[in-house]
Design a protein around this motif. Structure first.
Motif, PDB file in Angstrom:
ATOM      1  N   GLY A 140       5.423   8.196  -0.368  1.00  0.00           N
ATOM      2  CA  GLY A 140       6.467   7.406  -1.030  1.00  0.00           C
ATOM      3  C   GLY A 140       6.835   6.155  -0.248  1.00  0.00           C
ATOM      4  O   GLY A 140       7.395   5.214  -0.796  1.00  0.00           O
ATOM      5  N   ASP A 141       6.496   6.153   1.069  1.00  0.00           N
ATOM      6  CA  ASP A 141       6.652   4.915   1.833  1.00  0.00           C
ATOM      7  C   ASP A 141       5.637   3.895   1.320  1.00  0.00           C
ATOM      8  O   ASP A 141       4.621   4.266   0.724  1.00  0.00           O
ATOM      9  CB  ASP A 141       6.356   5.148   3.327  1.00  0.00           C
ATOM     10  N   VAL A 142       5.903   2.621   1.580  1.00  0.00           N
ATOM     11  CA  VAL A 142       4.950   1.570   1.220  1.00  0.00           C
ATOM     12  C   VAL A 142       4.693   0.726   2.459  1.00  0.00           C
ATOM     13  O   VAL A 142       5.635   0.313   3.149  1.00  0.00           O
ATOM     14  CB  VAL A 142       5.498   0.677   0.076  1.00  0.00           C
ATOM     15  N   ALA A 143       3.415   0.491   2.756  1.00  0.00           N
ATOM     16  CA  ALA A 143       3.061  -0.368   3.887  1.00  0.00           C
ATOM     17  C   ALA A 143       2.915  -1.798   3.404  1.00  0.00           C
ATOM     18  O   ALA A 143       2.386  -2.046   2.317  1.00  0.00           O
ATOM     19  CB  ALA A 143       1.745   0.104   4.518  1.00  0.00           C
ATOM     20  N   GLY A 144       3.402  -2.733   4.216  1.00  0.00           N
ATOM     21  CA  GLY A 144       3.271  -4.156   3.911  1.00  0.00           C
ATOM     22  C   GLY A 144       3.233  -4.924   5.220  1.00  0.00           C
ATOM     23  O   GLY A 144       3.372  -4.324   6.293  1.00  0.00           O
ATOM     24  N   ALA A 166       4.300  -6.833   8.460  1.00  0.00           N
ATOM     25  CA  ALA A 166       5.549  -6.730   9.235  1.00  0.00           C
ATOM     26  C   ALA A 166       6.446  -7.946   8.983  1.00  0.00           C
ATOM     27  O   ALA A 166       7.668  -7.839   9.000  1.00  0.00           O
ATOM     28  CB  ALA A 166       5.227  -6.584  10.719  1.00  0.00           C
ATOM     29  N   ASP A 167       5.816  -9.122   8.702  1.00  0.00           N
ATOM     30  CA  ASP A 167       6.644 -10.323   8.496  1.00  0.00           C
ATOM     31  C   ASP A 167       7.018 -10.532   7.014  1.00  0.00           C
ATOM     32  O   ASP A 167       7.698 -11.487   6.669  1.00  0.00           O
ATOM     33  CB  ASP A 167       5.932 -11.575   9.052  1.00  0.00           C
ATOM     34  N   ASP A 168       6.570  -9.636   6.136  1.00  0.00           N
ATOM     35  CA  ASP A 168       6.948  -9.714   4.718  1.00  0.00           C
ATOM     36  C   ASP A 168       7.025  -8.281   4.181  1.00  0.00           C
ATOM     37  O   ASP A 168       6.259  -7.882   3.306  1.00  0.00           O
ATOM     38  CB  ASP A 168       5.911 -10.539   3.940  1.00  0.00           C
ATOM     39  N   PRO A 169       7.954  -7.475   4.743  1.00  0.00           N
ATOM     40  CA  PRO A 169       7.937  -6.042   4.441  1.00  0.00           C
ATOM     41  C   PRO A 169       8.309  -5.738   2.997  1.00  0.00           C
ATOM     42  O   PRO A 169       8.954  -6.545   2.327  1.00  0.00           O
ATOM     43  CB  PRO A 169       8.989  -5.467   5.403  1.00  0.00           C
ATOM     44  N   PRO A 170       7.888  -4.565   2.510  1.00  0.00           N
ATOM     45  CA  PRO A 170       8.262  -4.133   1.157  1.00  0.00           C
ATOM     46  C   PRO A 170       9.785  -4.096   0.979  1.00  0.00           C
ATOM     47  O   PRO A 170      10.526  -3.871   1.940  1.00  0.00           O
ATOM     48  CB  PRO A 170       7.667  -2.723   1.068  1.00  0.00           C
ATOM     49  N   THR A 171      10.223  -4.339  -0.265  1.00  0.00           N
ATOM     50  CA  THR A 171      11.651  -4.445  -0.581  1.00  0.00           C
ATOM     51  C   THR A 171      12.268  -3.072  -0.833  1.00  0.00           C
ATOM     52  O   THR A 171      11.784  -2.316  -1.674  1.00  0.00           O
ATOM     53  CB  THR A 171      11.807  -5.298  -1.869  1.00  0.00           C
ATOM     54  N   VAL A 172      13.327  -2.774  -0.107  1.00  0.00           N
ATOM     55  CA  VAL A 172      14.036  -1.498  -0.300  1.00  0.00           C
ATOM     56  C   VAL A 172      15.283  -1.767  -1.140  1.00  0.00           C
ATOM     57  O   VAL A 172      16.090  -2.630  -0.826  1.00  0.00           O
ATOM     58  CB  VAL A 172      14.434  -0.866   1.053  1.00  0.00           C
ATOM     59  N   ALA A 173      15.406  -1.014  -2.244  1.00  0.00           N
ATOM     60  CA  ALA A 173      16.486  -1.290  -3.205  1.00  0.00           C
ATOM     61  C   ALA A 173      17.748  -0.490  -2.904  1.00  0.00           C
ATOM     62  O   ALA A 173      17.697   0.720  -2.698  1.00  0.00           O
ATOM     63  CB  ALA A 173      15.999  -0.931  -4.610  1.00  0.00           C
ATOM     64  N   LEU A 220       0.849  -1.188   0.000  1.00  0.00           N
ATOM     65  CA  LEU A 220       0.000   0.000   0.000  1.00  0.00           C
ATOM     66  C   LEU A 220       0.892   1.248   0.000  1.00  0.00           C
ATOM     67  O   LEU A 220       1.388   1.657   1.047  1.00  0.00           O
ATOM     68  CB  LEU A 220      -0.907  -0.023   1.251  1.00  0.00           C
ATOM     69  N   PRO A 221       1.137   1.835  -1.182  1.00  0.00           N
ATOM     70  CA  PRO A 221       1.963   3.053  -1.250  1.00  0.00           C
ATOM     71  C   PRO A 221       1.239   4.228  -0.574  1.00  0.00           C
ATOM     72  O   PRO A 221       0.038   4.418  -0.772  1.00  0.00           O
ATOM     73  CB  PRO A 221       2.111   3.310  -2.756  1.00  0.00           C
ATOM     74  N   ILE A 222       1.971   4.998   0.211  1.00  0.00           N
ATOM     75  CA  ILE A 222       1.384   6.115   0.960  1.00  0.00           C
ATOM     76  C   ILE A 222       1.375   7.383   0.106  1.00  0.00           C
ATOM     77  O   ILE A 222       2.413   7.787  -0.414  1.00  0.00           O
ATOM     78  CB  ILE A 222       2.174   6.359   2.271  1.00  0.00           C
TER      79      ILE A 222
END
Length: 422
Positions: A301-305, A307-314, A226-228
């Motif tokens: 620009g943050d993304v919610a996911g 807690a046990d499978d958080p969004p991937t930060v590149a 869920l992109p903020i």
């Protein structure tokens, strides 16, 4: 009403080919815009010497209200057919249309390409078809518009169809995946009914073709992403992030992680259309309150996911891009801005890995020195600030992006792989 399956629809094509008029006409014919509103726009258009622009006005007024930051209930851009309810994912003619088409709001399932019969394939027609292909749109309905201007001539229609088929072939769109329909959005021919002005055409109307599109399976089984878009502080509630669920399901009681800000908390409440709801699904625009999160902890620009499978930060990511326009050439070291979902981050072209033949997708050259307008390539990008992206093959909704510089969209891309931030 909402029990019907949902489809996101992009209306694409050259700026003067009548996209706004078609959208206004679709909304009108399906009862989504009441008759008196159209009458009002008709008078307004006539008073400005723009008779016949009333349908375009419907969309332009929405665009203007959006520009001014007035919240518009998405229902304005929603219309129903027997089988589906459609959301038009972007207002045609909106100046950031290309960018929006590529980032998030842009996740169209299908597209209607509007081509004017009196003008044929134009530069933007080419660009939008290229984009539709890169972004994985499978089915295209080609509306050959303004047939009234060419006296409903079948021969003119056939010529335009041939030109468009040739264009589709260039970007590996099978013309079997396209349906061609001669229309006049202005007069209403073949939009919701056969008016008899083109008795030589026996195929479906636009609404029939839309109703006949294949169903999409909503990405509910993918992990929540869920992109903020914004973060508000509401008295008595606290911090309320707002955004659109792209994949998965958001439920009250969930533990969610916001990346790249790297904070987590528990979802207390979810609100949609000013009502509390127990869960939100893909396509839903929601505000939600998270226990233990302050206004300054998260940002657009943050993304919610989960807690046990958080969004991937590149740290870096590899992507396939199509260069649409650039005044010179792109070489390693170039640092434009990447727009992905709701994030905008400067990113450096670390390397240009392969140049591709845009027609076949085959590798044309390894490690080229540069790429230019019209080229397709595989590149490695290094975001200058932390950025969430996901491989397009796993979560396509967070795997596409636009590259912007000098006030224009330079390239469109999809993420092939992510080298995660350690």
């Amino acid at each position: 009403m909402a029990d019907k399956p949902h489809q996101n629809l992009a209306i694409i094509g050259h700026v003067d080919h009548g996209k706004s008029t078609l959208v206004g006409r679709l909304l009108f014919e399906t009862g989504s815009v009441p008759e008196h509103i159209i009458e009002q726009y008709r008078d307004e258009a006539a008073s400005k010497g723009k008779s016949g622009f009333e349908f375009a006005y419907v969309m332009d007024n929405l665009a203007e209200e959006r520009e001014r930051g007035v919240t518009i209930d998405i229902a304005h851009q929603r219309f129903d057919t027997d089988n589906y309810y459609f959301t038009i994912v972007d207002t045609p003619g909106h100046r950031d249309f290309v960018k929006n088409m590529i980032t998030g709001a842009s996740q169209a399932d299908h597209a209607v390409l509007v081509v004017a019969a009196d003008d044929g394939v134009a530069p933007q027609t080419r660009e939008h078809v290229f984009l539709a292909r890169t972004l994985g749109i499978e089915e295209l309905i080609v509306a050959v518009n303004k047939m009234d201007v060419v006296d409903y001539e079948e021969a003119t229609y056939r010529e335009v169809v041939e030109d468009v088929k040739e264009l589709l072939g260039q970007v590996r769109f099978s013309s079997d995946d396209a349906r061609f329909i001669p229309i006049s959005a202005f007069e209403g021919d073949n939009v919701s009914e056969h008016t008899g002005s083109m008795s030589w055409y026996e195929g479906p109307t636009i609404l029939e073709a839309l109703d006949d599109l294949p169903a999409m399976t909503p990405p509910t089984d993918a992990p929540l992403r869920l992109p903020i878009q914004d973060v508000y502080t509401i008295s008595g509630i606290g911090t309320v992030p707002v955004g659109r669920v792209e994949t998965g399901v958001l439920r009250t009681g969930d533990s969610v992680s916001f990346q790249p800000s790297d904070v987590a908390g528990e979802v207390k409440t979810i609100e949609m259309h000013h009502e509390e709801v127990p869960e939100a699904r893909p396509g839903d625009n929601v505000g939600f309150n998270v226990r233990g999160i302050g206004k300054d902890d998260i940002r657009r620009g943050d993304v919610a996911g989960p807690a046990d499978d958080p969004p991937t930060v590149a740290e870096t990511f590899q992507a396939q891009i199509v260069v649409m326009q650039h005044p010179s050439v792109i070489t390693a070291g170039y640092t434009p801005v990447v727009h992905a979902h709701t994030a905008q981050v400067a990113a450096t072209f670390e390397s240009i890995d392969r140049k591709l033949d845009p027609a076949s997708g085959e590798v044309a050259e390894e490690n080229p020195d540069f790429i230019k307008s019209g080229d397709a390539a595989v590149v490695t990008l290094r975001p200058q600030k932390p950025l969430v992206v996901e491989p397009s093959s796993e979560i396509p909704e967070l795997g596409s992006f636009a590259v912007r510089d000098m006030g224009q969209t330079i390239a469109a891309g999809k993420v092939l792989g992510v080298n995660e931030r350690s």
